[in-house]
Design a protein around this motif. Sequence first.
Motif, PDB file in Angstrom:
ATOM      1  N   ALA A 191      -0.698   3.796   6.789  1.00 39.63           N
ATOM      2  CA  ALA A 191      -0.191   2.421   6.790  1.00 39.63           C
ATOM      3  C   ALA A 191       1.253   2.401   7.267  1.00 39.63           C
ATOM      4  N   SER A 192       2.051   3.365   6.810  1.00 42.66           N
ATOM      5  CA  SER A 192       3.453   3.392   7.223  1.00 42.66           C
ATOM      6  C   SER A 192       3.539   3.640   8.723  1.00 42.66           C
ATOM      7  N   LEU A 202       0.822  -1.205   0.000  1.00 40.84           N
ATOM      8  CA  LEU A 202       0.000   0.000   0.000  1.00 40.84           C
ATOM      9  C   LEU A 202       0.864   1.266   0.000  1.00 40.84           C
ATOM     10  N   ILE A 203       1.955   1.235   0.764  1.00 39.94           N
ATOM     11  CA  ILE A 203       2.852   2.389   0.808  1.00 39.94           C
ATOM     12  C   ILE A 203       3.437   2.641  -0.583  1.00 39.94           C
ATOM     13  N   VAL A 204       3.868   1.556  -1.232  1.00 36.75           N
ATOM     14  CA  VAL A 204       4.419   1.701  -2.582  1.00 36.75           C
ATOM     15  C   VAL A 204       3.326   2.215  -3.533  1.00 36.75           C
ATOM     16  N   ALA A 205       2.119   1.645  -3.411  1.00 40.05           N
ATOM     17  CA  ALA A 205       1.019   2.066  -4.293  1.00 40.05           C
ATOM     18  C   ALA A 205       0.660   3.527  -4.075  1.00 40.05           C
ATOM     19  N   GLY A 206       0.815   4.023  -2.865  1.00 37.92           N
ATOM     20  CA  GLY A 206       0.453   5.403  -2.572  1.00 37.92           C
ATOM     21  C   GLY A 206       1.508   6.401  -3.018  1.00 37.92           C
ATOM     22  N   PHE A 207       2.786   6.003  -2.967  1.00 36.32           N
ATOM     23  CA  PHE A 207       3.832   6.987  -3.229  1.00 36.32           C
ATOM     24  C   PHE A 207       4.440   6.917  -4.633  1.00 36.32           C
ATOM     25  N   LEU A 208       4.303   5.781  -5.270  1.00 38.21           N
ATOM     26  CA  LEU A 208       4.865   5.662  -6.613  1.00 38.21           C
ATOM     27  C   LEU A 208       4.240   6.664  -7.599  1.00 38.21           C
TER      28      LEU A 208
END
Lengths: 72, 617
Positions: B405-406, B199-205
Amino acid sequence: MGLDVRLPIGVMFALMGGLLAGYGVLGDQSIYARSLGINVNIIWGAVMIVFGAALLILASRHPRATGGGGGR
Amino acid sequence: MTLAWLDWLVMLVYFGFVLGVGFALRKATTTSAAFFQAGRAIPAWVCGLAFISANLGAQEIIGMGASGAKYGIATSHFYWVGAIPAMVFLGIFMMPFYYGSRARSVPEYLRLRFDEKTRAFNAISFALMTVFSSGISMYAMAKLLQILRIFEAPFAALGLGPEYIFHVCIVSSAVVVLAYVLLGGLSSAIYNEVLQFFLIVAGFLPLVYLGLRDAGGWAGIAATVPEPFTHAWRGFGSAETSPMGVDAFGVAMGLGFVLSFGYWCTDFLVVQRAMAADSMAAARRTPLIAAFPKMLFPFLVVLPGLIALSVRDGQGGQPGRLGTRAVPYVEQIGPGQQRGQVGQITPVTPPAPGLIPYKVHEGTGEIVRDGSGQPVMDYDLTVPTLLLRYFPTGMLGLGLTALLASFMSGMAGNVTAFNTVWTYDIYQAYLRPRASDAHYLRIGRMATVFGIVASILTAYVAAQFNNIMDVLQLVFAFVNAPLLATFLLGMFWKRTTGHGAFTGLVAGTLAAALHHGLTLPAGAVAGVKGGWLGVASRYPSEMAQNFWTAIDAWTVCFVVTIVVSLMTRPRDERELVGLVYSLTEKPRDEAQPWHRRPVVLGAIVLAATAALNLVFF
């Protein structure tokens, strides 16, 4: 620990992706000025759906390969 | 920018799923081994992603973006010099002893290898540290969400002032983490960490993509920011020219060796994830699998800092432009209020380059200025500023969910490490040995509640007395600095004794305190920043002081441990089998395919990291 973590992640991504993409198609199109004119909801929603579906397919094809272990 | 129903829905879906994972694991969590160790049944890739996710707290996302704006791509040293080599070392050399000794925690390994006093010292300081650091990150997160102003309108609609945002953030995230850890223990924390990682990757990418596009790509950034910002090693030949105030040797020794190895190889918060793996081979692969995404993280968390510095719209530095775009809070109240009554805040200071806002005093709403009258930049708002700038409704919900999430993954990491060390290394060891397994399971659940309540209290204390928290963090830094020397000597030199280890730890901690008390970074006044015993020397930056304090503490611990060990009686070698390198059978990887061998994976990730250093040299 009888849970294959790919299942909840796959379903969650597909669901969130569906929400975003649906809003991208049906919602107000003027909000995309801030995202440089790109309808990020449609694009990223679709990517999330594909990712979620891929996890679900992997989990159903190889249920025991990297699943929840055996609770040893 | 205000939140729409879709943004709330995305957040709600996230909360539903993390709680659902907890519920799904409820039935399997009936023994203390299941609760504290996830039954040692987790596959390597899950452990690997949980390994980085537990470390990827909100403070890292916020802090690395801030540091990217302050120092540029040199911030990647925390990854390419710091984390990666340490993670490779842990997987190849240290994991066999943690996993193979059947110790249930890092302090327990210290008891097996050394003695009770060394374990007690480590267990107590670690337990306190996890609670405090979880509380401090809770405070930082809640404060940030309050400053963002994005929750003000919905809160106002409920008749609640903006100060309630802080309370609701803290209590709601604490309750969710508490629920899923109580239900499923470490397995629940680990599975959710994997979910949170994606989710963190999906949010920041997408944020990085949009930001890069707006800034004109890497070439656009390189053309607008000061030149050293796009080179990781420019100026590191000497401390005077280095942007961080540390030369290459200080970076390699202080950050790359003492601090990073000390954290990644001995901190139970991360090591616990690898110890939950389903086999020795999986445990060794855990940090190596984690190293691959970790190596690329600078592009996700450091790059936003450079983007914020590079994009220029003449609005940088403006106060109050976050969330409500330079419109004060009252305008948001509702349809009954007339809009436009309160005009735009006129910037009292010319806009700063980039998008980073100035720091605004909470009470007066005025821009904070340093000693020479220059406005202070609020670097911590770098990443949130970008979120609000580029993300429309929908994606904004996803971005905020990624931030939450982070934060929650870091908090769950602290809480699960705390409840294990408390139950096994303090309660079972000293308060009530030989009770039933069900009893320890119950104690573990109570410790989870206690840990979270204590974190909440810490968050409120942090809100009241900032200085106390600074002092505490400092004390923990002193305790942590020498630890690596104890582990290295313990694992690789069979002659090391318990008395040697304990004396070395105490001496190293004192050396760290002494070094800090006698030095001061440039521009700081004597006190919590150092020099409280008198200023013997000055460092060009706080980072330089931190690195050299750690190097000092490590060296003193290393030397004292060796000297005292040589003066005390060695332990019988038969007792040290499985605990010390030279007395333990080496794990054989030849039977494994190449892509599962720790040495091969380690070599690949190190080579790739070296290549990244060269590309951004």
